[in-house]
Design an enzyme around this catalytic site. Structure first.
Site, PDB file in Angstrom:
ATOM      1  N   GLN A  44      14.181   9.588 -12.238  1.00  0.00           N
ATOM      2  CA  GLN A  44      15.303  10.466 -12.569  1.00  0.00           C
ATOM      3  C   GLN A  44      15.216  11.043 -13.984  1.00  0.00           C
ATOM      4  OE1 GLN A  44      18.080   7.248 -11.021  1.00  0.00           O
ATOM      5  NE2 GLN A  44      19.241   9.066 -10.487  1.00  0.00           N
ATOM      6  N   ARG A 102      18.911   0.432 -20.478  1.00  0.00           N
ATOM      7  CA  ARG A 102      18.301   0.070 -19.203  1.00  0.00           C
ATOM      8  C   ARG A 102      17.436   1.226 -18.726  1.00  0.00           C
ATOM      9  NH1 ARG A 102      20.722  -0.221 -13.194  1.00  0.00           N
ATOM     10  NH2 ARG A 102      18.762  -0.918 -12.264  1.00  0.00           N
ATOM     11  N   HIS A 147      12.743   0.986  -9.320  1.00  0.00           N
ATOM     12  CA  HIS A 147      14.005   1.708  -9.076  1.00  0.00           C
ATOM     13  C   HIS A 147      13.704   2.863  -8.110  1.00  0.00           C
ATOM     14  CE1 HIS A 147      18.114   2.862 -10.927  1.00  0.00           C
ATOM     15  NE2 HIS A 147      17.906   3.744  -9.962  1.00  0.00           N
ATOM     16  N   GLU A 193      19.036  -1.885  -6.410  1.00  0.00           N
ATOM     17  CA  GLU A 193      19.782  -1.529  -5.202  1.00  0.00           C
ATOM     18  C   GLU A 193      18.960  -1.532  -3.919  1.00  0.00           C
ATOM     19  OE1 GLU A 193      21.926   2.165  -5.750  1.00  0.00           O
ATOM     20  OE2 GLU A 193      23.424   1.193  -7.010  1.00  0.00           O
ATOM     21  N   ASN A 334      25.891  -3.101  -9.793  1.00  0.00           N
ATOM     22  CA  ASN A 334      26.172  -1.661  -9.896  1.00  0.00           C
ATOM     23  C   ASN A 334      27.467  -1.424  -9.126  1.00  0.00           C
ATOM     24  OD1 ASN A 334      23.628  -1.623 -11.006  1.00  0.00           O
ATOM     25  ND2 ASN A 334      22.700  -0.326  -9.433  1.00  0.00           N
ATOM     26  N   TYR A 336      30.665   1.358  -8.370  1.00  0.00           N
ATOM     27  CA  TYR A 336      31.240   2.699  -8.541  1.00  0.00           C
ATOM     28  C   TYR A 336      32.593   2.856  -7.864  1.00  0.00           C
ATOM     29  CZ  TYR A 336      26.766   4.295 -10.414  1.00  0.00           C
ATOM     30  OH  TYR A 336      25.659   4.466 -11.208  1.00  0.00           O
ATOM     31  N   GLU A 409      25.292  -0.838 -13.778  1.00  0.00           N
ATOM     32  CA  GLU A 409      25.649   0.589 -13.619  1.00  0.00           C
ATOM     33  C   GLU A 409      27.132   0.727 -13.348  1.00  0.00           C
ATOM     34  OE1 GLU A 409      23.543   3.031 -10.783  1.00  0.00           O
ATOM     35  OE2 GLU A 409      21.652   2.036 -11.250  1.00  0.00           O
ATOM     36  N   TRP A 466      18.872  12.172  -7.192  1.00  0.00           N
ATOM     37  CA  TRP A 466      18.354  12.003  -5.841  1.00  0.00           C
ATOM     38  C   TRP A 466      18.675  13.204  -4.943  1.00  0.00           C
ATOM     39  CZ3 TRP A 466      14.943   8.718  -7.128  1.00  0.00           C
ATOM     40  CH2 TRP A 466      15.239   7.671  -7.974  1.00  0.00           C
ATOM     41  N   PHE A 474      25.893  12.804 -14.201  1.00  0.00           N
ATOM     42  CA  PHE A 474      26.497  11.520 -14.568  1.00  0.00           C
ATOM     43  C   PHE A 474      26.419  11.229 -16.067  1.00  0.00           C
ATOM     44  CE2 PHE A 474      26.308  10.471 -10.054  1.00  0.00           C
ATOM     45  CZ  PHE A 474      27.317   9.539  -9.883  1.00  0.00           C
TER      46      PHE A 474
HETATM   47  C1  NOJ Z   1      22.828   4.088  -8.244  1.00  0.00           C
HETATM   48  C2  NOJ Z   1      21.381   4.306  -8.540  1.00  0.00           C
HETATM   49  O1  NOJ Z   1      20.799   3.119  -9.004  1.00  0.00           O
HETATM   50  C3  NOJ Z   1      21.122   5.449  -9.502  1.00  0.00           C
HETATM   51  O2  NOJ Z   1      19.773   5.765  -9.403  1.00  0.00           O
HETATM   52  C4  NOJ Z   1      22.034   6.615  -9.168  1.00  0.00           C
HETATM   53  O3  NOJ Z   1      21.709   7.723  -9.918  1.00  0.00           O
HETATM   54  C5  NOJ Z   1      23.457   6.187  -9.395  1.00  0.00           C
HETATM   55  N1  NOJ Z   1      23.776   5.076  -8.532  1.00  0.00           N
HETATM   56  C6  NOJ Z   1      24.496   7.286  -9.144  1.00  0.00           C
HETATM   57  O4  NOJ Z   1      24.491   7.642  -7.802  1.00  0.00           O
END
Ligand code: NOJ
Length: 512
Positions: A44, A102, A147, A193, A334, A336, A409, A466, A474
């Protein structure tokens, strides 16, 4: 992530109001060794996709061959060019005052052909330079081994994670990284993840290797009802292998720690019925306990065993022994968002996210009547619900007592719409509300007894998100994707102030 079978679109009205005054009410301090950071990943961020001996990885090939699967048809060839700009990015971290960063290792940059080829010393040099520069600036490297990206050759030669061969490849990557970087890295994450990689790679097929079957997605190959569980099994054992190598060969001398990062979602029963409560337990099991139970307890959750039967692989007695002997030193969380859960096992559901066998016959909903689970955001799978974060941390502390956690995250994305201006993106009060609310919830959870040792905002910079490409941002720093210029958003200065308060005074009461 993109809306999909896993994250459907629902209309919503927001009624649950979260703290909006940007003031963290709870004044109990974080411990003095607490890590505050930002998170990133190689594909990324780095770009430089064929520079200095890097080999092709699965995301290079996937984005080049399937531009239609990325919202803006783009790829990570350049990304935000951190490969060439890491010194500038470290200055941005210095501005924030974070004490940790990280990032992940691009597998194909250090081992372009895995065990089939040699070490790429230019790749090693890049990470050595990055690690040294971080440390010189007082920032601890927090390193993820994998990752989402890996050398494409693994897919071509043995179908990557579908094969136990990948466990050996991963062990080799881990050993190589511990050997070259472990003298300076104190925090390692094995795999980022696994649950999301599997969901998108092998259930809906939206990520490489695009394997799935109907009705879960449209792919040319794959089986959404069996392959996810084979892949998870290999990832869990690959993780354990890396922990074993670290614990037996390196930890005594290098004195670091190693864990895994899972995607967590908080689930709440949509009603008080026993069926919905049980469905909520199934949702948790099929989401993150799927990965965490084996690595902490050496077995899959009961709910999965009952529903999946023979589709769920079994650990041999020697594998159980390895899992139990080589447990993670910490869990990377992680988090959200959250969902309401409705039962679909006893009560028939029509359709929707998770209503199938592979997610435990549960329906994931963002609304109960017309009450939304949290403040809606630009994306349907992400609601601002800090209370869910607190509940999640309490749940994890009770289910996995004594295992320290890092929040690896947490963050909010802004969709780039045609009418969005740079000024709008820089004036990101919604992100400030999200992060401050979650830090507030984190402190409450720590007061409840959750042993959390660090917090990383996703993400330092806007980057390649992605399937969304560059359309979902973000970052605490805005990136102009044409010039690659970085500009701090309002949230960057908010986070800077927050960290300053903590590091300078130990008092976290945040005043605007
Ligand atoms: C989880 C992922 O680890 C990361 O790569 C992604 O950009 C973020 N969430 C946001 O979707």
């Amino acid at each position: 992530m993109l809306p999909s079978l896993l994250f459907p679109l629902y209309s919503s009205s927001y009624l649950h109001q979260t703290s909006s005054d940007h003031i963290l009410k709870d004044a109990s301090p974080f411990p003095s060794d607490f890590l505050f950071g930002t998170a990133s990943s190689a594909y990324q961020y780095e770009g430089a996709y064929l520079t200095d001996g890097k080999g092709l990885d699965n995301w290079d090939v996937f984005t080049h061959e399937n531009p239609g699967k990325i919202a803006d048809g783009n790829n990570g060839d350049v990304a935000v060019d951190q490969y060439h700009r890491f010194l500038e990015d470290i200055q941005s971290m210095k501005y924030l005052g974070v004490n940790s960063y990280r990032f992940s290792i691009s597998w194909s940059r250090v081992l372009p052909k895995g065990r089939f080829g040699g070490v790429n010393h230019m790749g090693i040099k890049y990470y050595n330079n990055l690690i040294d520069a971080l440390i010189t600036n007082g920032i601890k490297p927090f390193v993820t081994l994998s990752h989402f990206d890996f050398p494409q050759i693994f897919e071509n030669q043995f179908k990557s994670w579908l094969s136990p061969e990948m466990q050996n490849e991963f062990g080799y990557l881990a050993d190589t990284c511990f050997k070259y970087f472990g003298d300076r890295v104190q925090h390692w994450i094995t795999i980022n993840e696994p649950n999301i990689q599997i969901g998108f790679g092998y259930i809906s097929g939206m990520y490489p290797p695009s394997r799935c079957s109907m009705p879960y997605g449209h792919c040319t190959q794959g089986n959404s009802e069996t392959e996810p569980f084979i892949v998870a099994h290999n990832m869990i054992l690959a993780h354990a292998k890396a922990v074993q190598i670290y614990h037996t060969k390196y930890q005594k001398e290098q004195k670091g720690t190693i864990g895994i990062a899972v995607q967590t979602t908080w689930f709440e029963p949509i009603s008080d019925s026993i069926a919905d409560k049980k469905a909520t337990e199934r949702a948790q099991s099929f989401n993150f306990n799927w990965i965490l139970d084996p690595i902490v307890y050496g077995k899959y959750p009961e709910e999965m065993v009952n529903i999946l039967g023979s589709a769920l692989p079994q650990f041999s007695s020697s594998e159980v022994k390895t899992l139990m002997n080589y447990k993670p030193d910490f869990l990377g969380i992680n988090y959200y968002s959250s969902y309401f859960i409705q039962d679909c096992l006893i009560t028939a559901c029509t359709s929707g996210a998770g209503a199938s066998k592979v997610e435990g016959y549960v329906l994931k909903l963002i609304q109960k009547g017309n009450v939304s689970i949290g403040e809606p955001t630009d994306i349907n799978w992400l609601h601002n619900y800090p209370e869910g974060f607190r509940k999640m941390l309490n749940y994890l502390k009770d289910r996995y007592p004594n295992v320290p956690m890092f929040i690896t995250e947490n963050g909010l994305g802004d969709l780039q719409k045609p009418e969005t201006t740079v000024k709008d993106l820089l004036h990101d009060t919604k992100r400030i509300r999200y992060v401050s609310g979650h830090l507030d919830a984190l402190r409450s959870a720590m007061r409840d007894g959750a042993n959390v040792k660090g917090y990383f905002v996703w993400s330092l910079l806007d980057n390649f998100e992605w399937s969304y490409g560059y359309t979902l941002r973000f970052g605490l720093f805005h990136v102009d994707f044409t010039t690659l210029k970085r500009t701090p958003k309002q949230s960057a200065s908010w986070y800077k102030n927050f960290i300053e308060q903590h590091l300078n005074t130990g008092d976290l009461t945040f005043k605007r």
